[in-house]
Scaffold this motif. Structure first.
Motif, PDB file in Angstrom:
ATOM      1  N   ALA A 107      48.383  35.889  32.040  1.00 49.93           N
ATOM      2  CA  ALA A 107      47.525  34.933  31.334  1.00 49.93           C
ATOM      3  C   ALA A 107      48.150  34.594  29.977  1.00 49.93           C
ATOM      4  O   ALA A 107      48.767  35.463  29.344  1.00 49.93           O
ATOM      5  N   PHE A 108      47.983  33.341  29.564  1.00 46.74           N
ATOM      6  CA  PHE A 108      48.603  32.862  28.320  1.00 46.74           C
ATOM      7  C   PHE A 108      47.582  32.127  27.455  1.00 46.74           C
ATOM      8  O   PHE A 108      46.514  31.734  27.920  1.00 46.74           O
ATOM      9  N   SER A 109      47.990  31.891  26.195  1.00 50.11           N
ATOM     10  CA  SER A 109      47.084  31.265  25.233  1.00 50.11           C
ATOM     11  C   SER A 109      46.901  29.772  25.470  1.00 50.11           C
ATOM     12  O   SER A 109      45.989  29.169  24.914  1.00 50.11           O
TER      13      SER A 109
ATOM     14  N   TYR B   4      49.017  48.112  23.252  1.00 51.31           N
ATOM     15  CA  TYR B   4      48.929  47.240  22.087  1.00 51.31           C
ATOM     16  C   TYR B   4      48.528  45.855  22.588  1.00 51.31           C
ATOM     17  O   TYR B   4      49.018  45.397  23.622  1.00 51.31           O
ATOM     18  N   SER B   5      47.636  45.170  21.883  1.00 46.64           N
ATOM     19  CA  SER B   5      47.007  43.964  22.450  1.00 46.64           C
ATOM     20  C   SER B   5      47.900  42.723  22.480  1.00 46.64           C
ATOM     21  O   SER B   5      47.512  41.725  23.068  1.00 46.64           O
ATOM     22  N   ARG B   6      49.077  42.771  21.866  1.00 44.45           N
ATOM     23  CA  ARG B   6      50.004  41.652  22.084  1.00 44.45           C
ATOM     24  C   ARG B   6      50.593  41.718  23.494  1.00 44.45           C
ATOM     25  O   ARG B   6      51.043  40.720  24.030  1.00 44.45           O
ATOM     26  N   PHE B   7      50.588  42.940  24.070  1.00 42.79           N
ATOM     27  CA  PHE B   7      51.150  43.109  25.423  1.00 42.79           C
ATOM     28  C   PHE B   7      50.088  42.859  26.493  1.00 42.79           C
ATOM     29  O   PHE B   7      50.327  42.156  27.462  1.00 42.79           O
ATOM     30  N   ASN B   8      48.933  43.482  26.335  1.00 44.39           N
ATOM     31  CA  ASN B   8      47.854  43.252  27.290  1.00 44.39           C
ATOM     32  C   ASN B   8      46.585  43.956  26.840  1.00 44.39           C
ATOM     33  O   ASN B   8      46.606  44.769  25.912  1.00 44.39           O
ATOM     34  N   GLY B   9      45.484  43.621  27.492  1.00 45.02           N
ATOM     35  CA  GLY B   9      44.192  44.240  27.201  1.00 45.02           C
ATOM     36  C   GLY B   9      43.359  44.230  28.469  1.00 45.02           C
ATOM     37  O   GLY B   9      43.717  43.562  29.441  1.00 45.02           O
ATOM     38  N   PRO B  10      42.241  44.959  28.496  1.00 46.94           N
ATOM     39  CA  PRO B  10      41.443  45.055  29.727  1.00 46.94           C
ATOM     40  C   PRO B  10      40.966  43.701  30.245  1.00 46.94           C
ATOM     41  O   PRO B  10      41.041  43.438  31.441  1.00 46.94           O
ATOM     42  N   ASN B  11      40.468  42.828  29.360  1.00 49.87           N
ATOM     43  CA  ASN B  11      39.945  41.543  29.838  1.00 49.87           C
ATOM     44  C   ASN B  11      41.053  40.691  30.463  1.00 49.87           C
ATOM     45  O   ASN B  11      40.870  40.087  31.521  1.00 49.87           O
ATOM     46  N   GLN B  12      42.217  40.686  29.800  1.00 47.04           N
ATOM     47  CA  GLN B  12      43.325  39.896  30.334  1.00 47.04           C
ATOM     48  C   GLN B  12      43.819  40.472  31.656  1.00 47.04           C
ATOM     49  O   GLN B  12      44.186  39.728  32.574  1.00 47.04           O
TER      50      GLN B  12
ATOM     51  N   GLY C 213      54.398  37.154  22.137  1.00 48.51           N
ATOM     52  CA  GLY C 213      52.945  37.228  21.924  1.00 48.51           C
ATOM     53  C   GLY C 213      52.170  35.996  22.342  1.00 48.51           C
ATOM     54  O   GLY C 213      51.259  35.562  21.627  1.00 48.51           O
ATOM     55  N   THR C 214      52.497  35.437  23.530  1.00 49.56           N
ATOM     56  CA  THR C 214      51.793  34.226  23.977  1.00 49.56           C
ATOM     57  C   THR C 214      50.631  34.533  24.925  1.00 49.56           C
ATOM     58  O   THR C 214      50.167  33.644  25.640  1.00 49.56           O
ATOM     59  N   ILE C 215      50.164  35.772  24.929  1.00 50.96           N
ATOM     60  CA  ILE C 215      49.029  36.159  25.778  1.00 50.96           C
ATOM     61  C   ILE C 215      47.734  35.506  25.257  1.00 50.96           C
ATOM     62  O   ILE C 215      47.631  35.205  24.071  1.00 50.96           O
ATOM     63  N   CYS C 216      46.766  35.274  26.150  1.00 47.13           N
ATOM     64  CA  CYS C 216      45.484  34.735  25.681  1.00 47.13           C
ATOM     65  C   CYS C 216      44.656  35.867  25.053  1.00 47.13           C
ATOM     66  O   CYS C 216      44.912  37.045  25.297  1.00 47.13           O
ATOM     67  N   ASP C 217      43.665  35.490  24.253  1.00 45.27           N
ATOM     68  CA  ASP C 217      42.862  36.502  23.560  1.00 45.27           C
ATOM     69  C   ASP C 217      41.764  37.033  24.486  1.00 45.27           C
ATOM     70  O   ASP C 217      41.425  36.388  25.487  1.00 45.27           O
TER      71      ASP C 217
END
Ligand SMILES: Cc1ncc(COP(=O)(O)O)c(C=O)c1O
Length: 439
Positions: free
Chosen positions: A114-116, A88-96, A282-286
């Motif tokens: 990484a953070f917003s 789920y993208s609030r946790f992480n994603g490929p780019n991050q 949910g403070t991860i960067c987009d």
């Protein structure tokens, strides 16, 4: 990007595995600058695309129900070893994930997040580490929003704090640490060089003090440090005793004044504690910002090296100019006779950076005439971008700081803050020369 999960972990569905990271050629260990072009990304998992695509998705598909269950068993701790893969993208994603892998490379950190924004990184770190009644021991000054976060926001929830000045000696640090140790110290938080004074903190002395004063404690408080002004090229605090390094990636890491982001680096254990908090709030960067940062990291060494060389040339020109009272540049600590700060600089830093204070002869009127006359340098707050920026802290970022505090920090009306970019150094010197003539 983490490796694909094994077929048996996904309930029997075979997955393609990412190629192992290239870290050496024969005996040669590859430098971070080289590894920024490919580390953590396998084109063959993305249709051969040389650059990672931007993964705009809020959720990730499980190969089957058993794999989904296994994932959540890992997340919830019902199965040891944690959870691999993306859900789920609030946790992480490929780019991050690629970004985090690459951020860690510069400082040989075990893990990174990484953070917003820089502030969301700092806030998430504090929320993860600190409970009501705990004390944060910190160096001072800190970036103004960090001071607000500790004193006015965490203070509301019963968190206490004690500080020592950035240039403090081992004895002064020991005194503050001993006083704090009468309660529970949850975190030691440093910022070096400090914003806006550029004062350096003796990280080795802080680590030695922590180790001595908490020698018998079951757990020693971790040392986190905001390394935004010099990292990751010119100062690497994990080598000097820090446990966690914090960044506003908005500055040198992003480097083009076109994004806002933050980062935290450190041991897997500490990072996992902070990751749980980031997952919750949910403070991860987009993904788009993460992709921009990947592009920035490819030129980080080039940009920072050029900006550092430019700053040295510009400061040499400004030093001794008849309209200049003093240049507060880390490269001048030795010649300005600041033995203690020069000693910290020699032990901790491999470059003086490109952000410095220019004290003009005069006051606000002279500073404003200088700033208004600049033609290449832009009048804006922030730092670490490709373009040279100049600002007036007393009249801008620190306008609301009480006069006594401003005086204590040396934020005078004749102070102009400058962040040198990657333009031609002689063009910058020509700009400063004509702006000084216009005062
Ligand atoms: C030293 C330092 N830390 C943290 C921050 C906050 O970073 P951000 O603006 O990315 O939230 C800044 C911003 O200027 C800074 O200078």
């Amino acid at each position: 990007m983490t490796d694909e999960t094994e077929a048996d972990l996904t309930g029997g569905v075979p997955q393609r595995r990412a190629k192992p990271a290239l870290e050496t050629i024969g005996e040669r260990k590859l430098s971070p600058a080289t590894r920024m072009m490919g580390h953590g990304y396998d084109p063959m998992l993305s249709e051969g695309s040389l650059k990672p695509p931007i993964f705009l998705t809020s959720t990730f598909v499980f190969p089957n129900a058993a794999a989904g269950k296994r994932h959540f068993e890992g997340v919830t701790g019902k199965r040891p070893g944690g959870a691999d893969g993306l859900v789920y993208s609030r946790f992480n994603g490929p780019n991050q994930e690629i970004l985090e892998d690459r951020l860690g490379v510069w400082e040989e950190a075990e893990d990174a997040l990484a953070f917003s924004s820089g502030m969301s990184a700092i806030a998430t770190l504090f929320l993860a580490m600190v409970a009501p009644g705990d004390t944060i021991v910190h160096s001072g000054p800190l970036y103004a929003a960090t001071e607000t976060l500790i004193a006015r926001i965490l203070g509301k929830f019963g968190v206490k704090w004690l500080d020592f000045p950035a240039g403090a000696t081992r004895e002064e640090i020991d005194a503050v640490m001993s006083e704090a140790a009468t309660g529970k110290v949850a975190l030691i938080y440093l910022e070096s060089p400090a914003n806006p004074t550029n004062a350096l903190v003796d990280i080795e002395a802080v680590a030695a003090s922590r180790d001595a004063i908490f020698a018998d404690a079951a757990e020693k408080p971790p040392i986190a440090i905001d390394n935004t002004f010099l990292g990751p090229l010119w100062q690497q605090p994990l080598r000097h005793g820090a446990d966690l390094v914090v960044y506003s990636l908005t500055k040198y890491a992003g480097g083009h004044s076109d994004l806002v982001a933050g980062g935290v680096l450190g041991s897997k254990a500490h990072i996992n504690t902070i990751r749980s908090m980031r997952n919750t709030i949910g403070t991860i960067c987009d993904p788009h910002t993460a992709w921009m940062l990947l592009r920035s990291l490819e030129t980080l060494e080039l940009r920072m090296s050029r900006a550092g060389e430019n700053a040295a040339k510009v400061c040499a020109f400004l030093d001794g100019h008849p309209k200049v009272e003093r240049v507060g540049y880390l490269g001048f600590l030795e010649q300005q006779g600041d033995a203690r700060q020069a000693d910290i600089y020699r032990r901790h830093c491999v470059g003086a950076g490109s952000t410095f204070s220019l004290f003009l002869k005069g006051g606000e009127a002279e500073s404003f005439r200088f700033l208004d006359a600049l033609q290449i340098a832009k009048l804006a707050v922030s730092l670490g971008g490709t373009e040279t920026l100049a600002s007036h802290p007393a009249g801008m970022t620190h306008l609301s700081v009480p006069d006594a505090r401003k005086a204590a920090l040396g934020i005078t009306d004749n102070l102009v803050r400058i962040s040198i970019g990657v333009e031609d150094a002689d063009d910058l010197i020509a700009d400063f020369e004509q702006a000084l003539a216009a005062i």
